[in-house]
Scaffold this motif. Structure first.
Motif, short mmCIF file in Angstrom:
data_model
loop_
_atom_site.label_atom_id
_atom_site.label_comp_id
_atom_site.label_asym_id
_atom_site.label_seq_id
_atom_site.Cartn_x
_atom_site.Cartn_y
_atom_site.Cartn_z
N GLN A 133 26.26 -12.07 26.27
CA GLN A 133 26.56 -10.73 26.78
C GLN A 133 28.05 -10.42 26.67
O GLN A 133 28.44 -9.34 26.23
N SER A 149 30.15 -11.57 24.63
CA SER A 149 30.54 -11.46 23.23
C SER A 149 30.31 -10.06 22.66
O SER A 149 30.80 -9.74 21.57
N LYS A 150 29.58 -9.22 23.38
CA LYS A 150 29.33 -7.85 22.93
C LYS A 150 30.47 -6.90 23.27
O LYS A 150 30.44 -5.73 22.89
N LYS A 199 33.74 -4.82 23.02
CA LYS A 199 34.40 -4.25 21.84
C LYS A 199 35.92 -4.38 21.90
O LYS A 199 36.59 -4.24 20.88
N PRO A 202 28.51 -5.33 28.89
CA PRO A 202 29.70 -5.41 28.03
C PRO A 202 30.59 -4.16 28.14
O PRO A 202 31.82 -4.27 28.03
#
Length: 249
Positions: free
Chosen positions: A41, A43-44, A46, A110
């Motif tokens: 999660q 890692s999503k 931006k 995220p």
């Protein structure tokens, strides 16, 4: 894509031992462990360039290496997640803003992580930031596992407590009181985090068992940002069952 003018990273502090739910980060949630779900999660995001896991145990390191190389073993003597993250921050001179995402938050949004990073892009004086979500149910307000925060007119934190704050003296003022549930995600300037980790645990921190009170007691201002979602943290078997149910839906 991460913002190139600000080196923001996410670090997930991970402890193998936990008091209320034994070895919870290794528990299965669907087809992945809780820590792997949390990493996926995070890692999503931006705006963050990298996601790291800071572990306190070799077994946890070995598990995390199955899904990422961004795993680091840290001392097992740290008193808080922030202190564990600070150990890594000292070794990475390029980091400017660090986001602390709890390892037991597999449903963290995220977009909320990015809401914690973005204010640092526009305000060079900002030292530390966290999130909150409004709650209205009496059970949620009185639950001591739900940390509440009160803020000033500029959404700067005044105090955090496990008690229901602010106190409602008059019953007829119920509709006028806004309760803000703290979401345990923190973002800090690197120098703020390092300064914070060098300070001894404060009296209020030890009393409430809330590490963010160390910052307030030492004059570090915490900006609070409201978000619409409140992720499920996993502290008990009950929480784990709720998470399983949510995942199945």
């Amino acid at each position: 894509m991460a913002n190139k003018s600000l080196e923001a990273v996410i670090v997930i502090p991970a402890r193998l031992k936990s008091t209320r739910l034994e070895r919870k980060l290794l528990r299965q949630l669907g087809d992945k462990s809780i820590i792997e779900k949390t990493f996926a999660q995070a890692s999503k995001s931006k705006l963050a360039s990298e996601v790291y896991i800071a572990c306190d145990d070799d077994e946890l390191v070995e598990h995390c290496l199955k899904f990422t190389d961004n795993v680091r073993l840290t001392s097992d003597q740290h008193q808080s997640g922030s202190d564990r993250i600070a150990e890594l921050a000292q070794k990475n001179r390029d980091w400017q803003v660090i986001v602390n995402v709890q390892g037991d938050e597999p449903f963290i949004n995220p977009a909320d992580i990015d809401k914690a990073i973005e204010p640092f892009i526009h305000d060079p004086k900002l030292e530390m930031l966290s999130l909150y979500h409004q709650i209205t149910a009496t059970e949620e307000i009185n639950k001591t596992n739900n940390v509440k925060v009160v803020t000033d007119a500029n959404d700067m934190a005044l105090y955090f407590s496990r008690q229901a704050i602010p106190f409602k003296r008059d019953a007829d003022s119920l509709d006028d009181v806004i309760y803000k549930k703290h979401i345990g995600l923190y973002a800090y300037r690197k120098e703020t985090l390092l300064a914070l980790s060098s300070m001894p645990q404060s009296k209020l921190e030890l009393s409430e068992k809330l590490e963010q009170l160390r910052a307030l007691e030492n004059g570090i201002a915490i900006k609070m940002v409201e978000v619409s979602s409140a992720p499920i943290g996993i502290d008990t078997d009950d929480d784990l069952q709720k998470a399983q149910d949510l995942l199945s839906q």
